[in-house]
Every structure is written in C-alpha cells, then in structure tokens.
Design a protein around this motif. Sequence first.
Motif, PDB file in Angstrom:
ATOM      1  N   UNK A   1       0.907  -1.096  -0.183  1.00 15.16           N
ATOM      2  CA  UNK A   1      -0.019  -0.029   0.077  1.00 15.16           C
ATOM      3  C   UNK A   1       0.934   1.323   0.030  1.00 15.16           C
ATOM      4  N   UNK A   2       0.361   2.471  -0.595  1.00 19.04           N
ATOM      5  CA  UNK A   2       1.225   3.525  -0.758  1.00 19.04           C
ATOM      6  C   UNK A   2       0.381   4.673   0.152  1.00 19.04           C
ATOM      7  N   UNK A   3       1.071   5.185   1.102  1.00 19.90           N
ATOM      8  CA  UNK A   3       0.546   6.639   1.521  1.00 19.90           C
ATOM      9  C   UNK A   3       1.313   7.694   1.019  1.00 19.90           C
ATOM     10  N   UNK A   4       0.325   8.871   0.350  1.00 22.60           N
ATOM     11  CA  UNK A   4       1.062   9.853  -0.275  1.00 22.60           C
ATOM     12  C   UNK A   4       0.580  11.113   0.765  1.00 22.60           C
ATOM     13  N   UNK A   5       1.699  11.895   0.900  1.00 17.33           N
ATOM     14  CA  UNK A   5       1.515  13.074   1.687  1.00 17.33           C
ATOM     15  C   UNK A   5       1.864  14.449   0.938  1.00 17.33           C
ATOM     16  N   UNK A   6       1.250  15.259   0.925  1.00 15.23           N
ATOM     17  CA  UNK A   6       1.432  16.440  -0.136  1.00 15.23           C
ATOM     18  C   UNK A   6       2.847  17.213   0.243  1.00 15.23           C
ATOM     19  N   UNK A   7       3.197  17.213   1.643  1.00  8.55           N
ATOM     20  CA  UNK A   7       4.126  17.970   2.126  1.00  8.55           C
ATOM     21  C   UNK A   7       4.446  17.587   3.623  1.00  8.55           C
ATOM     22  N   UNK A   8       5.344  17.851   3.826  1.00  9.13           N
ATOM     23  CA  UNK A   8       5.706  17.488   5.568  1.00  9.13           C
ATOM     24  C   UNK A   8       5.613  19.018   6.260  1.00  9.13           C
ATOM     25  N   UNK A   9       4.514  18.594   6.881  1.00  6.86           N
ATOM     26  CA  UNK A   9       4.186  20.048   8.008  1.00  6.86           C
ATOM     27  C   UNK A   9       3.502  19.182   9.088  1.00  6.86           C
ATOM     28  N   UNK A  10       3.140  20.296  10.020  1.00 12.48           N
ATOM     29  CA  UNK A  10       2.738  19.870  11.415  1.00 12.48           C
ATOM     30  C   UNK A  10       1.518  19.056  11.375  1.00 12.48           C
ATOM     31  N   UNK A  11       0.463  19.940  10.542  1.00 13.22           N
ATOM     32  CA  UNK A  11      -0.867  19.158  10.399  1.00 13.22           C
ATOM     33  C   UNK A  11      -0.812  17.914   9.383  1.00 13.22           C
ATOM     34  N   UNK A  12      -0.076  17.661   8.293  1.00 13.06           N
ATOM     35  CA  UNK A  12      -0.037  16.450   7.721  1.00 13.06           C
ATOM     36  C   UNK A  12       0.873  15.376   8.677  1.00 13.06           C
ATOM     37  N   UNK A  13       1.607  15.684   9.457  1.00  6.05           N
ATOM     38  CA  UNK A  13       2.381  14.679  10.378  1.00  6.05           C
ATOM     39  C   UNK A  13       1.056  14.355  11.461  1.00  6.05           C
ATOM     40  N   UNK A  14       0.387  15.121  11.902  1.00  5.90           N
ATOM     41  CA  UNK A  14      -0.844  14.691  12.933  1.00  5.90           C
ATOM     42  C   UNK A  14      -1.658  13.950  12.338  1.00  5.90           C
ATOM     43  N   UNK A  15      -1.925  14.248  10.788  1.00 10.82           N
ATOM     44  CA  UNK A  15      -2.835  13.019  10.137  1.00 10.82           C
ATOM     45  C   UNK A  15      -2.078  11.806  10.120  1.00 10.82           C
ATOM     46  N   UNK A  16      -0.824  11.836   9.966  1.00 15.67           N
ATOM     47  CA  UNK A  16      -0.158  10.525   9.930  1.00 15.67           C
ATOM     48  C   UNK A  16      -0.054   9.722  11.003  1.00 15.67           C
ATOM     49  N   UNK A  17       0.323  10.431  12.375  1.00 13.94           N
ATOM     50  CA  UNK A  17       0.337   9.752  13.464  1.00 13.94           C
ATOM     51  C   UNK A  17      -1.186   9.156  13.578  1.00 13.94           C
ATOM     52  N   UNK A  18      -2.325   9.908  13.608  1.00 12.45           N
ATOM     53  CA  UNK A  18      -3.527   9.287  13.877  1.00 12.45           C
ATOM     54  C   UNK A  18      -3.828   8.262  13.175  1.00 12.45           C
ATOM     55  N   UNK A  19      -3.474   8.269  11.739  1.00 10.84           N
ATOM     56  CA  UNK A  19      -3.647   7.092  10.838  1.00 10.84           C
ATOM     57  C   UNK A  19      -3.237   6.003  11.540  1.00 10.84           C
ATOM     58  N   UNK A  20      -1.874   5.936  11.934  1.00  4.89           N
ATOM     59  CA  UNK A  20      -1.285   4.706  12.469  1.00  4.89           C
ATOM     60  C   UNK A  20      -1.775   4.536  13.848  1.00  4.89           C
ATOM     61  N   UNK A  21      -2.497   5.389  14.703  1.00  3.26           N
ATOM     62  CA  UNK A  21      -2.820   4.902  15.926  1.00  3.26           C
ATOM     63  C   UNK A  21      -4.129   4.226  15.611  1.00  3.26           C
ATOM     64  N   UNK A  22      -4.927   4.735  15.069  1.00  3.87           N
ATOM     65  CA  UNK A  22      -6.255   3.940  14.644  1.00  3.87           C
ATOM     66  C   UNK A  22      -5.973   2.568  13.925  1.00  3.87           C
ATOM     67  N   UNK A  23      -5.005   2.796  13.055  1.00  8.65           N
ATOM     68  CA  UNK A  23      -4.798   1.285  12.244  1.00  8.65           C
ATOM     69  C   UNK A  23      -4.309   0.343  13.285  1.00  8.65           C
ATOM     70  N   UNK A  24      -3.500   0.699  14.315  1.00 11.61           N
ATOM     71  CA  UNK A  24      -2.843  -0.317  15.341  1.00 11.61           C
ATOM     72  C   UNK A  24      -4.017  -0.776  16.164  1.00 11.61           C
ATOM     73  N   UNK A  25      -4.889   0.134  16.563  1.00 12.11           N
ATOM     74  CA  UNK A  25      -6.062  -0.149  17.518  1.00 12.11           C
ATOM     75  C   UNK A  25      -6.943  -1.151  16.699  1.00 12.11           C
ATOM     76  N   UNK A  26      -7.178  -0.941  15.452  1.00 16.71           N
ATOM     77  CA  UNK A  26      -8.357  -1.824  14.894  1.00 16.71           C
ATOM     78  C   UNK A  26      -7.391  -3.040  14.389  1.00 16.71           C
ATOM     79  N   UNK A  27      -6.193  -2.982  14.191  1.00 15.21           N
ATOM     80  CA  UNK A  27      -5.670  -4.410  13.891  1.00 15.21           C
ATOM     81  C   UNK A  27      -5.643  -5.483  15.183  1.00 15.21           C
ATOM     82  N   UNK A  28      -5.360  -4.613  16.364  1.00 18.81           N
ATOM     83  CA  UNK A  28      -5.239  -5.241  17.691  1.00 18.81           C
ATOM     84  C   UNK A  28      -6.761  -5.812  18.069  1.00 18.81           C
ATOM     85  N   UNK A  29      -7.864  -4.983  17.730  1.00 15.86           N
ATOM     86  CA  UNK A  29      -9.221  -5.484  18.182  1.00 15.86           C
ATOM     87  C   UNK A  29      -9.477  -6.760  17.382  1.00 15.86           C
ATOM     88  N   UNK A  30      -8.952  -6.717  16.102  1.00 15.14           N
ATOM     89  CA  UNK A  30      -9.473  -8.088  15.269  1.00 15.14           C
ATOM     90  C   UNK A  30      -8.734  -9.046  15.758  1.00 15.14           C
TER      91      UNK A  30
END
Length: 217
Positions: A166-195
């Motif tokens: 899978x490919x994750x594309x970010x427009x540019x590195x800044x604080x807002x996009x980094x926050x997006x990416x962190x939350x992406x992985x926190x939710x993904x990890x929680x979902x995998x663990x739950x399953x």
Amino acid sequence: MGTVPLKAAGLNVKNLLEGAKEFRKKFFQKKEWHLNKKAAFYAQNYQKYPINVMFAYSNMLSSFKDWFVQLFGESLGKDGKEIMPVGHIGSIDQHSFLQLLMEGMGKKTLTFVKIENFQSKLTIPDINLPYLEATDFVNAHTFNELINKECDSTLEALLSKNYPIDLITISQINEKNTGNLIMYYEILTSAIGSLLGINTYNQPGVELGKQILRNKF
C-alpha cells in the motif's frame, strides 16, 4: 507529554493536534474506511505475512518510521501473535534491503510513504563525467523528482513479486500532515489489535526485564 518538547523546539503543536483531530473525524465519518480494510487484511493474514516493512521516502520521516516500529512492536506483539515492524528510509536503505525482498522468502507486507513536494528547489547538475555516463539520465531533474521516481520504481519492482503493498502519499511535510499520519497509524494499530483479540494498550512483556534489572542492583 510528547507535545512539550515539540513546543520547546518551536513547532506548531496546535496544527499537529488539529491534523490528528481532522483525520479522526474523517475516519468516524467513514471517509477513511480503507483503514478498516487494511486492518482486516493484516489481522486475517498475520501468520502468512508476519512482517510489515515501511519505506519512508524522506529523511524527515526518520523519527516517524522509528516511532512506527515502537508502536507496532509494543502494541501488536502479544498472546503469541505479532506483526513485526521494519522501518527503512528510501532510497538509502533500499539498496541493502531490496535484495532480500526481491529474492528472499517473501512473507511480508510493504508500506511506502511518499512526499509529493519536498519544498526544495535542489536540482541535479547537468554535467557529464567520464565513465559515469550511465547516470546522465537524472541530469537537470530535481531531487524531488529523483526520490519520487525511485519510490515508484521500487514499488513497481516489488509488485512484480506479488507482495501486498500500500502507498501513503503526503502532499508535504508539515505539522498538520504529520498529525494526520500519526492518527492514521494509531487508529490502524488499534483496529488490528481489536481484530486480533489482543489489548493494544498494555506492555506486559517488558516487565520481566525491568524486574531482572532491579534485582541486579
């Protein structure tokens, strides 16, 4: 707690948190539902593909890929189950690891993180050097172009080996996009663990080492 040193370093913590909040909101509005499909694939296939390799195509994501390794390791390695995280910076690390991926045992999923705009005007000089003519194809192109085409080419090569990618594309590195990416992985990890039926939020496996250390003094 992690926002304190970020604030001291001069980063815009508000934008970081806003980025995380924005992604969480979109997820629960079912606008990022692909994340559930990704989590379900990992959970259903963790024995067939017990390793997830991240290639992050920017040195600025070096600390992020290290955090990803910590996140997956401490959250998903429990009860005899695991998805082992491996973090690399492309294109630096791909030269040492790509051989293993292309001609090794497989049994891995791959995630590419690509930055569309490095916000840099750095251009490769248009020069000829004797005996190095084979590299002239990059002349006069931007460094941004080179890195992203290396990302695309490596991804295409690994697709030929039938890896789940899978490919994750970010427009540019800044604080807002980094926050997006962190939350992406926190939710993904929680979902995998739950399953997987495990508690992603505890770390009982590290306690024995701490107890042994204390008893050594």
